[in-house]
Design an enzyme around this catalytic site. Structure first.
Site, PDB file in Angstrom:
ATOM      1  CG  ASP A  15      87.867  14.865  15.322  1.00 25.94           C
ATOM      2  OD1 ASP A  15      88.646  14.345  14.659  1.00 25.94           O
ATOM      3  OD2 ASP A  15      87.184  14.053  16.139  1.00 25.94           O
ATOM      4  CG  HIS A  32      93.743  17.002   6.773  1.00 25.38           C
ATOM      5  ND1 HIS A  32      92.852  16.904   7.906  1.00 25.38           N
ATOM      6  CD2 HIS A  32      94.430  15.834   6.548  1.00 25.38           C
ATOM      7  CE1 HIS A  32      93.172  15.699   8.641  1.00 25.38           C
ATOM      8  NE2 HIS A  32      93.947  15.177   7.890  1.00 25.38           N
ATOM      9  CG  LEU A 126      89.650  37.023  15.371  1.00 20.84           C
ATOM     10  CD1 LEU A 126      88.592  36.648  16.547  1.00 20.84           C
ATOM     11  CD2 LEU A 126      89.177  36.348  14.012  1.00 20.84           C
ATOM     12  CG  LEU A 184      87.835  17.393  27.112  1.00 24.07           C
ATOM     13  CD1 LEU A 184      88.144  18.083  28.144  1.00 24.07           C
ATOM     14  CD2 LEU A 184      86.829  18.504  26.151  1.00 24.07           C
TER      15      LEU A 184
HETATM   16  C1  IPE Z   1      91.905  16.095  17.974  1.00 21.74           C
HETATM   17  O1  IPE Z   1      91.536  15.575  16.907  1.00 21.74           O
HETATM   18  C2  IPE Z   1      93.267  16.949  17.247  1.00 21.74           C
HETATM   19  C3  IPE Z   1      93.054  17.896  16.588  1.00 21.74           C
HETATM   20  C4  IPE Z   1      91.763  18.680  16.060  1.00 21.74           C
HETATM   21  C5  IPE Z   1      94.079  18.683  15.905  1.00 21.74           C
HETATM   22  P1  IPE Z   1      91.856  13.657  16.917  1.00 21.74           P
HETATM   23  O2  IPE Z   1      91.135  13.174  15.589  1.00 21.74           O
HETATM   24  O3  IPE Z   1      93.465  13.820  16.792  1.00 21.74           O
HETATM   25  O4  IPE Z   1      91.638  13.114  18.177  1.00 21.74           O
HETATM   26  P2  IPE Z   1      91.222  11.649  18.688  1.00 21.74           P
HETATM   27  O5  IPE Z   1      92.412  10.786  18.281  1.00 21.74           O
HETATM   28  O6  IPE Z   1      89.989  11.165  17.764  1.00 21.74           O
HETATM   29  O7  IPE Z   1      91.069  11.597  20.204  1.00 21.74           O
HETATM   30  C1  IPE Z   2      90.805  16.632  12.339  1.00 16.19           C
HETATM   31  O1  IPE Z   2      90.063  15.704  11.373  1.00 16.19           O
HETATM   32  C2  IPE Z   2      91.868  17.424  11.591  1.00 16.19           C
HETATM   33  C3  IPE Z   2      93.174  16.736  12.657  1.00 16.19           C
HETATM   34  C4  IPE Z   2      93.250  16.164  13.546  1.00 16.19           C
HETATM   35  C5  IPE Z   2      94.636  17.464  11.996  1.00 16.19           C
HETATM   36  P1  IPE Z   2      90.577  14.212  11.571  1.00 16.19           P
HETATM   37  O2  IPE Z   2      91.768  14.078  10.317  1.00 16.19           O
HETATM   38  O3  IPE Z   2      91.024  13.482  12.905  1.00 16.19           O
HETATM   39  O4  IPE Z   2      89.400  13.429  11.214  1.00 16.19           O
HETATM   40  P2  IPE Z   2      88.974  12.185  11.363  1.00 16.19           P
HETATM   41  O5  IPE Z   2      88.618  11.956  13.040  1.00 16.19           O
HETATM   42  O6  IPE Z   2      89.682  11.106  11.105  1.00 16.19           O
HETATM   43  O7  IPE Z   2      87.657  12.036  10.806  1.00 16.19           O
HETATM   44 MG    MG Z   3      89.877  12.950  14.533  1.00 16.46          MG
END
Ligand code: IPE
Ligand code: IPE
Ligand code: MG
Length: 231
Positions: A15, A32, A126, A184
């Protein structure tokens, strides 16, 4: 360091890609892209440390709420990552797997994933699992429906376990979520009933092998009791 216990299965909620990019004045998809680099570094670290199972939450059942542009960007990055790395997976003896219901994904991504999984199925250093269109609740519903369709009228927890997407994985020993959020977000809730949780305060693109080692050191300080008592 040599007597560190290496967790068998490390699961990661990656995240903070968006915030990483925003902080630099870049579009979310640049975050990303940088996130893929962090995956590569983390895999290298895991191989060096002897981790057996590494799972990355890459796209959740809730991530469809994002813009088409961002979603297609993520799909393209995962597709290219798989396309560019068959030799690496071979050389490093990595077995690629996925969890999640990928039928709504574009064909080019599904094809690359199927190719990677097929090509690497015998590799055993792995197990690299990508959680794609994965949601813990969706997984449970699909598992229960499979059980119902098999005609069972009474079940044990083992029956649920066997029908989860994760049936080839041991339960995670540690779950890491970057970015500072401590939740989570529908990731493997059943499987992490007894996992250690760790929430490092950095964005996913800043994670690497060194951070993984730090997580493992923290894991080594935890005392896992599984409901019992310490001798
Ligand atoms: C969780 O992150 C999903 C992934 C890492 C793929 P999100 O950014 O989508 O989660 P929320 O919305 O902050 O809970
Ligand atoms: C996690 O990073 C990647 C995915 C959910 C695919 P985010 O895109 O959720 O990044 P933030 O939370 O907006 O910073
Ligand atoms: Mg996020």
């Amino acid at each position: 360091m040599s007597n560190l216990i290496i967790p068998k299965h490390i699961a990661i909620i990656m995240d903070g890609n968006g915030r990483w990019a925003k902080r630099r004045g870049l579009p979310r998809n640049a975050g990303h892209r940088a996130g893929i680099k962090a995956i590569e570094k983390t895999i290298e670290g895991a191989l060096g440390l002897g981790v057996k199972y590494l799972t990355f939450f890459a796209f959740s059942t809730e991530n469809w709420k994002r813009s088409k542009d961002e979603i297609n960007g993520i799909f393209g990055l995962i597709r290219d990552y798989l396309k560019e790395n068959p030799d690496y997976f071979e050389k490093k003896n990595i077995c690629v797997k996925h969890i999640g219901e990928i039928s709504p994904f574009p064909d080019d991504l599904k094809d690359e994933l199927a190719k990677s999984e097929k090509r690497t199925s015998k590799n055993d250093k792995l197990v690299l699992t990508l959680a794609l269109n994965y949601g813990g609740r969706d997984e449970i519903v699909r598992a229960v429906n499979k059980i119902i369709n098999s005609g069972k009228v009474e079940i044990k927890y083992k029956d649920i376990e066997k029908n989860l997407d994760t049936n080839f994985l041991p339960e995670p020993d540690i779950v890491i979520r970057t970015s500072g959020e401590e939740r989570l977000s529908n990731f493997m809730m059943l499987q992490m009933a007894y996992s250690e949780l760790y929430f490092p305060k950095l964005y996913w693109p800043d994670f690497d092998g060194k951070q993984l080692l730090k997580a493992i050191k923290i894991y080594n300080k935890r005392e896992r009791r599984f409901g019992g008592i310490t001798q």
